[in-house]
Motif scaffolding. Sequence first.
Motif, PDB file in Angstrom:
ATOM      1  N   GLU A 187       1.019  -1.450   0.099  1.00 22.41           N
ATOM      2  CA  GLU A 187      -0.148   0.116   0.162  1.00 22.41           C
ATOM      3  C   GLU A 187       1.131   0.888   0.507  1.00 22.41           C
ATOM      4  O   GLU A 187       1.761   1.442   0.917  1.00 22.41           O
ATOM      5  N   VAL A 188       0.600   2.010  -1.041  1.00 18.50           N
ATOM      6  CA  VAL A 188       1.686   3.848  -0.894  1.00 18.50           C
ATOM      7  C   VAL A 188       0.972   4.841   0.088  1.00 18.50           C
ATOM      8  O   VAL A 188      -0.646   4.497   0.301  1.00 18.50           O
ATOM      9  N   PRO A 189       1.500   5.085   0.533  1.00 15.39           N
ATOM     10  CA  PRO A 189       0.861   6.343   1.862  1.00 15.39           C
ATOM     11  C   PRO A 189      -0.249   7.481   1.044  1.00 15.39           C
ATOM     12  O   PRO A 189      -0.206   7.794  -0.783  1.00 15.39           O
ATOM     13  N   PRO A 190      -1.088   7.675   0.997  1.00 14.96           N
ATOM     14  CA  PRO A 190      -2.260   8.435   0.444  1.00 14.96           C
ATOM     15  C   PRO A 190      -2.150  10.071  -0.875  1.00 14.96           C
ATOM     16  O   PRO A 190      -2.255  10.141  -1.308  1.00 14.96           O
ATOM     17  N   ARG A 191      -1.325   9.711   0.311  1.00 10.93           N
ATOM     18  CA  ARG A 191      -0.763  11.488  -0.310  1.00 10.93           C
ATOM     19  C   ARG A 191       0.299  11.163  -2.093  1.00 10.93           C
ATOM     20  O   ARG A 191       0.219  12.089  -2.786  1.00 10.93           O
ATOM     21  N   ALA A 192       0.736  10.256  -1.805  1.00 12.93           N
ATOM     22  CA  ALA A 192       1.590   9.682  -3.005  1.00 12.93           C
ATOM     23  C   ALA A 192       0.625   9.457  -3.811  1.00 12.93           C
ATOM     24  O   ALA A 192       0.633  10.187  -5.288  1.00 12.93           O
ATOM     25  N   ALA A 193       0.092   8.783  -3.527  1.00 12.95           N
ATOM     26  CA  ALA A 193      -1.065   7.900  -4.905  1.00 12.95           C
ATOM     27  C   ALA A 193      -2.046   9.871  -5.517  1.00 12.95           C
ATOM     28  O   ALA A 193      -2.080   9.522  -6.756  1.00 12.95           O
ATOM     29  N   TRP A 194      -1.874  10.478  -3.960  1.00 17.38           N
ATOM     30  CA  TRP A 194      -2.820  11.566  -5.085  1.00 17.38           C
ATOM     31  C   TRP A 194      -1.897  12.636  -6.060  1.00 17.38           C
ATOM     32  O   TRP A 194      -2.112  12.841  -6.964  1.00 17.38           O
ATOM     33  N   LEU A 195      -0.301  12.372  -5.736  1.00 16.94           N
ATOM     34  CA  LEU A 195       0.479  13.268  -5.884  1.00 16.94           C
ATOM     35  C   LEU A 195       0.912  12.444  -7.871  1.00 16.94           C
ATOM     36  O   LEU A 195       0.402  13.123  -8.300  1.00 16.94           O
ATOM     37  N   ARG A 196       0.750  11.493  -7.268  1.00 15.50           N
ATOM     38  CA  ARG A 196       0.940  10.375  -9.007  1.00 15.50           C
ATOM     39  C   ARG A 196      -0.606  11.394 -10.245  1.00 15.50           C
ATOM     40  O   ARG A 196      -0.641  11.200 -10.816  1.00 15.50           O
ATOM     41  N   ALA A 197      -1.408  10.910  -9.169  1.00 12.18           N
ATOM     42  CA  ALA A 197      -2.820  11.179 -10.672  1.00 12.18           C
ATOM     43  C   ALA A 197      -2.876  12.697 -10.658  1.00 12.18           C
ATOM     44  O   ALA A 197      -2.812  13.368 -12.448  1.00 12.18           O
ATOM     45  N   LEU A 198      -2.053  14.173  -9.535  1.00 16.53           N
ATOM     46  CA  LEU A 198      -1.863  14.842  -9.941  1.00 16.53           C
ATOM     47  C   LEU A 198      -1.126  15.298 -11.225  1.00 16.53           C
ATOM     48  O   LEU A 198      -1.378  16.262 -12.152  1.00 16.53           O
ATOM     49  N   MET A 199       0.533  14.846 -10.863  1.00 17.96           N
ATOM     50  CA  MET A 199       1.475  14.652 -12.443  1.00 17.96           C
ATOM     51  C   MET A 199       0.673  13.451 -13.379  1.00 17.96           C
ATOM     52  O   MET A 199       0.782  14.654 -14.675  1.00 17.96           O
ATOM     53  N   ALA A 200      -0.236  13.161 -13.510  1.00 19.28           N
ATOM     54  CA  ALA A 200      -1.074  12.455 -14.502  1.00 19.28           C
ATOM     55  C   ALA A 200      -1.705  13.257 -15.585  1.00 19.28           C
ATOM     56  O   ALA A 200      -2.508  13.017 -16.321  1.00 19.28           O
ATOM     57  N   GLU A 201      -2.218  14.283 -14.158  1.00 15.67           N
ATOM     58  CA  GLU A 201      -3.397  15.124 -15.286  1.00 15.67           C
ATOM     59  C   GLU A 201      -2.806  16.169 -16.005  1.00 15.67           C
ATOM     60  O   GLU A 201      -3.181  16.489 -16.813  1.00 15.67           O
TER      61      GLU A 201
END
Length: 504
Positions: free
Chosen positions: A230-244
């Motif tokens: 499980e990755v930290p929640p902040r990391a998951a949100w930052l990944r999506a930010l970069m993807a967008e």
Amino acid sequence: MPALTDLILEGRPVEGHHPWPRTVVDPTTWTSAALMLAEEHWTLLGLWGETNAVHMALLEKPAGAVGIISLEGLEDSYPSVAQHHPPALRLERAIRDLVGLEPQGLPDTRPWLDHGRWETRFPLAGRAAPVVKAMPYEFLRAEGESLHQIPVGPVHAGIIEPGHFRFTAYGETIVRLEERLGYVHKGIEALMTGASLDRAVQLAGRTSGDSTVAYAFAFSRAVEAAIQLEVPPRAAWLRALMAELERLANHLGDIGAVCNDAAFPLMHTHCGVLRERILRAADTAFGHRLMRDRVKPGGVTTDLEDDGIVALLSLVAEIRQKFPVLVELYDNTASLQDRTVGTGMLRPELARQYGAGGFIGRASGRGFDVRRELRYPPYDSLVFDVPVLSEGDVNARVWIRIREVEQSLSLIEQILGQLPAGPVRTEILDIGETREGLALVESFRGDVLIWLRLGKNGRIDRCHMRDPSWFQWPLLEAAIEGNIVADFPLCNKSFNCSYSGHDL
């Protein structure tokens, strides 16, 4: 309709940890799956090979269930999927080139990636074979009077990657287009074998440079699925930010480029300015214009600081102010509409048959989006629409991009407004046993699939990466038929398939 889970249960489950099941089946069940694909009960997500095995990833419609079936213990051949389901054709030709397994019944036995210039044949097979001297490639013929052929490429006048396009035309009207790709094959899957996770994620991010975030995202999720991390929640949100941000930059670049190919460079210039603003904001926020090497297994390598947040909020405000004016300019310019409306039409049934993803599929009625259908974090906590049109022409593909720009702006605002605090990386400990993982991530072109197997030493034993372009390039051949030769650059840019991502 036959359930994919029933087919999976017929096989022998593979030991290990998988986000979706993989089972070993017999040739009869394998052929039954190919027939189910032909009847459009399921969608083909991927097809790849190893020395003595082939694997097929399947998507059940409309439930969204995913499963992998495999044939193992193969000596030199297996039953062809493409003889029943044409979207598998190029994938099976690539399997022949890379591992030497012969698809029995394959309708087209010409090489695909191998142009007869490799130092070693079957580079993924673990065995050497004599190199075959490059032979003339036999393009398919079209019969009829007064037809002529126009060869284009592989070297082009513009700054684009190499690919050969062989047109058969009647006057100015295209009767047939046939592509030959593979010129930028770089052996990336062979380079993956034996690589550490740090090295492998770098290679994944260089499979197709304009989708570096999406590939690293998918690779990381495949690793994390394999080892149940499980990755930290902040990391998951930052990944999506970069993807967008990556999606925004590419869509704006494409909108401008399509208009430029329709002899309207003003849109190209303005969209180019906004794209440059995105790249600069990404550099401020994450330390790299393309955000390369910022996503890794376990999380991300760079946190978002206050100056990055300010830059991104300023970027969103600027695009929200300037982009609607450009949309109105596009919609009200008669010369643009004359070139894009009704040009390069892709029929919805073809988009559905080939499982076309991204703006190509959505412009032809197929609304599949991994962010919505499989809801990986943090998209399961975000609100967004997936725009869908049915016209299937160049204009529709532009409008899907326009609507996705608007959705990405909203997603970036949501992410910045709800970004959780906390660490951005979880360390990966010793793995200790063989593990497998599969991940699908939505890139700006569509769904990127990555399947991998990790050895006990934590290094890559086998990794397969499937770009959405594998199922999109063949559709360009269909969409261009009946159009004039001069409209090919416009149609090609509206598809914007990846050469590098396809050629591996």
